[in-house]
Design a protein around this motif. Structure first.
Motif, PDB file in Angstrom:
ATOM      1  N   ALA A  43    -116.484 -72.680  42.975  1.00 33.35           N
ATOM      2  CA  ALA A  43    -117.386 -73.517  42.188  1.00 33.35           C
ATOM      3  C   ALA A  43    -117.058 -74.994  42.360  1.00 33.35           C
ATOM      4  N   PRO A  44    -118.086 -75.828  42.442  1.00 35.28           N
ATOM      5  CA  PRO A  44    -117.861 -77.279  42.412  1.00 35.28           C
ATOM      6  C   PRO A  44    -117.562 -77.724  40.989  1.00 35.28           C
ATOM      7  N   ALA A  45    -117.093 -78.943  40.850  1.00 38.97           N
ATOM      8  CA  ALA A  45    -116.882 -79.521  39.524  1.00 38.97           C
ATOM      9  C   ALA A  45    -118.140 -80.251  39.080  1.00 38.97           C
ATOM     10  N   ALA A  46    -118.517 -80.077  37.822  1.00 40.00           N
ATOM     11  CA  ALA A  46    -119.630 -80.841  37.268  1.00 40.00           C
ATOM     12  C   ALA A  46    -119.246 -82.318  37.219  1.00 40.00           C
ATOM     13  N   THR A  47    -120.208 -83.175  37.466  1.00 39.07           N
ATOM     14  CA  THR A  47    -119.960 -84.612  37.400  1.00 39.07           C
ATOM     15  C   THR A  47    -120.042 -85.089  35.951  1.00 39.07           C
ATOM     16  N   GLU A  48    -119.533 -86.276  35.718  1.00 35.93           N
ATOM     17  CA  GLU A  48    -119.622 -86.850  34.383  1.00 35.93           C
ATOM     18  C   GLU A  48    -121.082 -87.028  33.973  1.00 35.93           C
ATOM     19  N   ALA A  49    -121.923 -87.470  34.898  1.00 38.15           N
ATOM     20  CA  ALA A  49    -123.344 -87.656  34.584  1.00 38.15           C
ATOM     21  C   ALA A  49    -123.999 -86.332  34.196  1.00 38.15           C
ATOM     22  N   GLU A  50    -123.620 -85.242  34.856  1.00 41.30           N
ATOM     23  CA  GLU A  50    -124.172 -83.936  34.501  1.00 41.30           C
ATOM     24  C   GLU A  50    -123.712 -83.515  33.109  1.00 41.30           C
TER      25      GLU A  50
END
Length: 315
Positions: A43-50
């Motif tokens: 899994a990728p990491a969610a961004t702060e904006a997301e």
């Protein structure tokens, strides 16, 4: 079927902590040995904006920058660490990836997720960020940009604990329908109002559970007939199982499997793509929890295969 994992990010927990984080590794290792219809992906990491799509800036900053106070850490149940923050971002990223894959292929899954006790402004009950809420908001935004229309979302939460954080985040939002069926007397002891809540008594077994599920799903479809969802999130908790330490219900493995079959079949018949999260599971014997989740994922892979056959023969 694509299934996303991130168990290489380990929480540094004190000895004797009751959060069973090894179940995620055991689940992934099972499918490495016996992949069946699953394709595993990191899994990728969610961004702060997301994350900010469903959470307040103050909560996101506190988690990512290490500003969580002692009371906030106690409510979550985890001590803060850089690994805790990164793992929480990956939990959301796995559900985002599963949602995108589901929209493309019909069914996809996160091997964890279902962090439904997290509110917009705080974490709670082993949940730091609300993965389903963030993924739902992001899928709606991406859909609006690409399709120029509104994506309606359905959350089917069959973890044994009520999805209070999810209900709170989407309160008053007619683009997201939240349905939770849970132990009435179990945590959280102060429930939030979902669009549809079904509380079950302690000791509820297979027959009564499945009858309640059938009635609830009928009510969901009745209420959504004018605005059918274009995406569903299914929190397929293993904690209604009779061997769960925290569940207080009495479902067998066969009952849980039939629950999953009915949910997946109902969504497939209505051509509603679904992203699954494994949510809770705290078996006295952790192998029991892992076995229940293996069954869920294998049934999801079967449903994914049925989706592919429908695409080949749409008539």
């Amino acid at each position: 079927m694509l299934a996303f994992h991130y168990d290489n990010h380990v929480l540094p927990l004190p000895p004797g902590h009751r959060f069973p984080q090894s179940k995620y590794r055991l689940l992934r290792e099972h499918f490495l040995r016996q992949p069946g219809g699953l394709g595993l992906s990191l899994a990728p990491a969610a961004t702060e904006a997301e994350l900010l799509l469903a959470h307040t800036p103050e909560h996101v900053d506190a988690v990512l920058q290490g500003h969580l106070g002692a009371a906030a850490q106690r409510e979550i149940g985890f001590p803060w660490s850089p690994a805790m923050a990164e793992r929480s971002r990956r939990s959301v990223g796995a559900t985002i990836a599963a949602a995108r894959a589901a929209l493309a292929e019909g069914v996809a899954a996160s091997l964890a997720g279902g962090t439904h006790h997290a509110y917009a402004d705080k974490g709670s009950g082993f949940c730091v960020f609300n993965d389903v809420a963030v993924a739902a908001r992001l899928m709606q935004a991406e859909w609006c940009r690409s399709q120029r229309s509104q994506l309606h979302v359905l959350v089917i939460d069959l973890d044994v604990h009520q999805g209070n954080g999810t209900a709170s985040i989407f309160r008053g939002d007619d683009t997201v329908f939240t349905f939770s069926m849970h132990g009435e007397k179990n945590f959280p002891f102060r429930k939030e109002a979902s669009d549809l809540d079904v509380g079950l008594p302690d000791g509820c077994g297979d027959a009564d559970y499945l009858a309640a599920l059938d009635g609830a799903l009928d009510e969901v479809w009745r209420r959504l007939v004018l605005c059918p969802p274009g995406l569903a999130f299914y929190l397929a908790g293993a904690d209604p199982h009779e061997g769960d330490r925290l569940g207080r219900l009495k479902l067998t493995h066969a009952g849980l499997a039939e629950r999953d079959r009915r949910v997946l079949a109902a969504l497939r018949e209505r051509r509603i793509p679904v992203a699954l999260s494994m949510a809770g599971g705290y078996g006295h014997d952790l192998a029991t929890t892992v076995a229940a989740q293996v069954n869920t994922l294998n049934l999801a892979a079967d449903s994914w295969a049925a989706w592919q056959r429908m695409k080949e023969c749409p008539a």
